[in-house]
Design an enzyme around this catalytic site. Structure first.
Site, short mmCIF file in Angstrom:
data_model
loop_
_atom_site.label_atom_id
_atom_site.label_comp_id
_atom_site.label_asym_id
_atom_site.label_seq_id
_atom_site.Cartn_x
_atom_site.Cartn_y
_atom_site.Cartn_z
N PRO A 41 -4.49 56.89 43.52
CA PRO A 41 -3.32 57.61 44.09
C PRO A 41 -2.23 57.26 42.95
O PRO A 41 -2.01 56.15 42.69
CB PRO A 41 -2.84 57.02 45.31
CG PRO A 41 -3.43 55.69 45.41
CD PRO A 41 -4.76 55.78 44.68
N LEU A 42 -1.65 58.13 42.29
CA LEU A 42 -0.69 57.79 41.09
C LEU A 42 0.56 58.90 41.56
O LEU A 42 0.48 60.05 41.34
CB LEU A 42 -1.44 58.49 39.84
CG LEU A 42 -2.62 57.78 39.50
CD1 LEU A 42 -3.45 58.52 38.35
CD2 LEU A 42 -2.51 56.53 38.90
N GLN B 84 -3.06 58.92 51.19
CA GLN B 84 -2.49 57.53 51.10
C GLN B 84 -1.01 57.51 51.63
O GLN B 84 -0.09 58.21 51.36
CB GLN B 84 -2.45 57.02 49.49
CG GLN B 84 -1.86 55.24 49.75
CD GLN B 84 -1.78 54.82 48.41
OE1 GLN B 84 -0.99 55.27 47.71
NE2 GLN B 84 -2.64 53.79 48.16
N CYS C 262 1.70 48.67 45.96
CA CYS C 262 2.72 49.01 44.99
C CYS C 262 3.74 48.06 44.94
O CYS C 262 4.46 47.63 45.71
CB CYS C 262 3.11 50.42 45.55
SG CYS C 262 4.68 51.15 44.65
N GLY D 235 -7.63 47.95 38.31
CA GLY D 235 -6.70 47.14 37.74
C GLY D 235 -7.47 46.92 36.26
O GLY D 235 -8.68 46.50 36.04
N ARG E 14 -4.81 54.20 35.48
CA ARG E 14 -4.34 54.46 34.07
C ARG E 14 -5.43 54.75 33.18
O ARG E 14 -5.03 55.72 32.28
CB ARG E 14 -3.66 53.03 33.51
CG ARG E 14 -2.35 52.78 34.14
CD ARG E 14 -1.76 51.47 33.68
NE ARG E 14 -2.40 50.33 34.22
CZ ARG E 14 -2.20 49.14 33.74
NH1 ARG E 14 -1.40 48.71 32.74
NH2 ARG E 14 -3.05 47.90 33.98
#
Length: 342
Positions: free
Chosen positions: A29-30, A83, A113, A215, A239
């Site tokens: 989720p971004l 989410q 977050c 990560g 990312r």
């Protein structure tokens, strides 16, 4: 129990199980990025599961403007995990019940977050400071969604002196969590330092439910190496996907023992053309320019390794229409495919 707006129904069909295996990488989720066009783009390159942008449980219950947009989906956008974020058990339970009534089947609660506006609400990583409240929230969410249908996104703890991850994850497992996703940093670290993937391996050894690693997975090689080193069931690209949505294709190639094709200008032109077609297709009638601004912000990530990337970024900043964007991209990358598959 109804929200103040009509929750978009899940277009389904919702699968009975989620793929949780090395050959099934997930899109994270971004916030601001994993909208429907980007999810469909990543699925085109092999994302096995996509997670929506964070949806406020309270915002959903109260029908806050824009909440419905975060849930916009299509049948081909499955499997989809919604989410949620929030710190109040009552709102999380009500939000999950509303979503279940609308046909959604899979959920995730963000406890990782570290953005200030989320933490100051007591949500996201702030929940790691109050594990008992976190468990109350999880209990309400699982009761509404069903055992095994909720995952939890964790960090190691809020800071180094309060590493609660393993104990909390065990208790979540006992409540009926379906999986745990771990970004192995503390909230205080944000994205600084190095992700502690040994902590992922320890969590894998601790739990009997699947663990998803996150990560510092900037490339498919990072993802494959992480799975092999930690024993995680799969990885969640964040990312890495923002820089290269084809990371999922590269992941599959490496697993098959093949070398991924390089991201040369022709391949990038095809990827960017697909994203542009999807953004235009789903552009908001109320805000038609927003998709152009989105294109201006995402393309520099895709091309930053190419010669001339800085010039293209500057050219995009001067674009105010799709014709402008097309011209800037063509000058930098060559002709864009005209009959690209979305």
């Amino acid at each position: 129990m109804t929200a103040a707006f009509a929750i978009p129904p899940c277009p389904g069909p919702v699968p009975d199980a989620l793929p949780l295996a090395a050959d099934a990488p997930w899109l994270a989720p971004l916030a601001g990025y994993s909208d429907l066009p980007f999810r469909l783009l990543c699925r085109r390159y092999g994302a096995a599961v996509c997670v929506t942008e964070m949806v406020s449980a309270k915002g959903l219950v109260y029908g806050s403007p824009g909440t419905g947009d975060l849930l916009r989906s299509l049948p081909e956008d499955q499997p989809l995990v919604v989410q949620l974020f929030g710190a109040e058990a009552s709102f999380l339970g009500r939000a999950a019940a509303l979503l279940r009534d609308a046909g959604y089947g899979w959920f995730d609660l963000n406890m990782g977050c570290s953005v200030h506006k989320v933490v100051k609400q007591g949500a996201g990583a702030a929940m790691l400071r109050d594990p008992e409240n976190a468990l109350d929230a999880a209990r309400a969410l699982i009761a509404a969604a069903g055992p095994g249908r909720v995952g939890f996104k964790l960090r190691l703890g809020f800071d180094e002196s309060h590493r609660v991850c393993n104990d909390l994850a065990l208790r979540l497992q006992d409540l009926g969590a379906g999986w745990i996703t771990l970004h192995p940093r503390t909230a205080r670290q944000g994205f600084g330092g190095v992700a502690d993937h040994e902590a992922v391996a320890e969590l894998v050894r601790t739990l009997s439910i699947p663990v998803i690693a996150s990560g510092d997975l900037f490339s498919a090689r990072d993802g494959i190496a992480c799975i092999r080193a930690t024993g995680a069931h799969t990885v969640m690209y964040a990312r890495g996907a923002l820089q290269n949505p084809a990371i999922f294709r590269d992941h599959a190639e490496l697993l098959a023992g093949r070398e991924p094709a390089p991201a040369d200008p022709a391949r990038l032109a095809a990827l960017i053309a697909r994203h542009m077609a999807l953004l235009r297709r789903f552009a908001s009638p109320e805000h038609p320019d927003a998709a152009v601004w989105k294109m201006r912000s995402v393309v520099p990530r895709y091309v930053k390794h190419l010669p001339g990337a800085k010039a293209l970024r500057l050219a995009l900043c001067r674009c105010h229409s799709w014709d402008d964007v097309h011209a800037a991209l063509t000058q930098a990358l060559g002709p864009l495919p005209a009959d690209i598959e979305e």
